[in-house]
Enzyme design. Structure first.
Site, short mmCIF file in Angstrom:
data_model
loop_
_atom_site.label_atom_id
_atom_site.label_comp_id
_atom_site.label_asym_id
_atom_site.label_seq_id
_atom_site.Cartn_x
_atom_site.Cartn_y
_atom_site.Cartn_z
N ASP A 1 -130.42 -67.17 44.20
CA ASP A 1 -131.65 -66.47 44.29
C ASP A 1 -132.99 -65.91 43.15
O ASP A 1 -132.88 -65.74 43.26
CB ASP A 1 -131.01 -64.88 44.33
CG ASP A 1 -130.20 -64.59 45.73
OD1 ASP A 1 -131.30 -65.54 46.91
OD2 ASP A 1 -129.83 -64.16 46.54
N LYS B 1 -135.41 -59.02 47.46
CA LYS B 1 -135.48 -59.34 48.65
C LYS B 1 -135.39 -59.05 49.99
O LYS B 1 -134.23 -58.65 50.46
CB LYS B 1 -135.51 -60.76 48.37
CG LYS B 1 -134.49 -61.17 47.78
CD LYS B 1 -134.00 -61.92 49.32
CE LYS B 1 -132.10 -62.72 49.55
NZ LYS B 1 -130.99 -62.22 50.75
#
Ligand code: ATP
Length: 286
Positions: A135, A9
């Site tokens: 995350d 990401k």
């Protein structure tokens, strides 16, 4: 055997809010999946062991590996005590602000669900992901989302922009806890205005240039002041490419967006002339 892609990401924004009583910082950020990815293979083995190997030597190959932690979490919740061997083909640079370990953990949750035919919903896997790292829920779901809390409270952002991303991983080790710790003392002068709303609106409107103008990361100033080589590289990249260059997460990876493959490829080729770790990637969903 099951094979899962474990996508990295980038942070389009990162606002650090307050330090919570549990020691974590409250964040408010927009995360985007890119197509730079590890490949995670899962193979059932006789017995009950969880084992792991990887194509790189700079990650732990025991119970500290987030992929192993994910397998433990999956077994705990599903009640299945089967053995599995995890093989990680690493492409995502380690400790880079790209959520490489979290991506591997998320791939294990999705992969074991397939390997053992358990049929859990993605939302359920994402909820278990919180136990592994902040995350991980985002990495389970992927795409684009506003992440709040420790990063685990997700609101999806639906958009169809697919710009290219040119990433540079500087050969600098940055400590995430040192960066958050220093933010605590530096926050007054560096705090950026809340910018999620503008990025989200720009994404939803499909306005690439507006997205680029709205990229922000509160931690960039901190990382650049603690590690002057990151700031040196960032300004060199801006001068060379004539674009704004941003940091992902707590760094040190730097990136810029490009509207077309031609532009991105030109930037990539220029940077490859003097830098070792340069990546050409693109916004994607899972
Ligand atoms: P984030 O963006 O989520 O903060 P990061 O990209 O900065 O993460 P990672 O690549 O996930 O950092 O690595 C962080 C730490 O996790 C490293 O110290 C690494 O040794 C450890 N780690 C454990 N398992 C893994 C894994 N499967 N892949 C990469 N790192 C791992």
């Amino acid at each position: 055997m099951v094979i899962e892609r474990a996508n990295a990401k980038i942070n389009l924004t990162l606002n650090v809010l307050n330090k919570r009583s549990d020691g974590y910082h409250e964040v408010d950020m927009v995360l985007q999946t890119i197509d730079l990815a590890d490949t995670v293979s899962l193979e059932e083995t006789p017995g009950e062991d969880i084992t792991v190997d990887a194509t790189v030597g700079n990650i732990p190959l025991d119970h500290r590996n987030l992929a192993v932690v994910a397998a433990e979490v999956f077994r705990h919740h599903s009640g299945l005590k089967r053995g599995v061997h995890i093989h990680i083909q690493k492409q995502i640079p380690v400790a880079a602000g790209l959520a490489g370990g979290s991506a591997d953990a998320a791939a294990v949750l999705r992969g074991l669900n397939r390997l053992w035919g358990t049929g859990y919903r993605v939302e359920q896997l994402a909820q278990w992901g919180v136990e592994i790292g902040s995350d991980v829920p985002f990495c389970v779901v992927g795409g684009c989302a506003v992440a709040q809390g420790r990063g685990e409270r997700l609101t999806p952002v639906y958009h169809s922009l697919r710009p290219w991303v040119v990433l540079v991983h500087p050969a600098v080790y940055v400590s995430t806890s040192e960066i958050y710790g220093s933010w605590q003392t530096m926050k007054e002068p560096v705090i950026a205005e809340a910018c999620n709303e503008e990025v989200v609106r720009a994404l939803e409107a499909g306005e690439y240039a507006r997205v680029q103008n709205a990229l922000r990361n509160d931690l960039a100033v901190v990382a650049c002041s603690l590690y002057p080589e990151v700031e040196l590289l960032r300004s060199r990249l801006e001068r060379t490419l004539q674009v704004s260059v941003h940091m992902s997460g707590s760094g040190p990876t730097l990136f810029t967006l490009a509207p077309t493959h031609t532009v991105a490829r030109r930037m990539y080729n220029t940077l490859r002339g003097f830098l070792k770790e340069v990546y050409l990637s693109r916004f994607t969903s899972l």
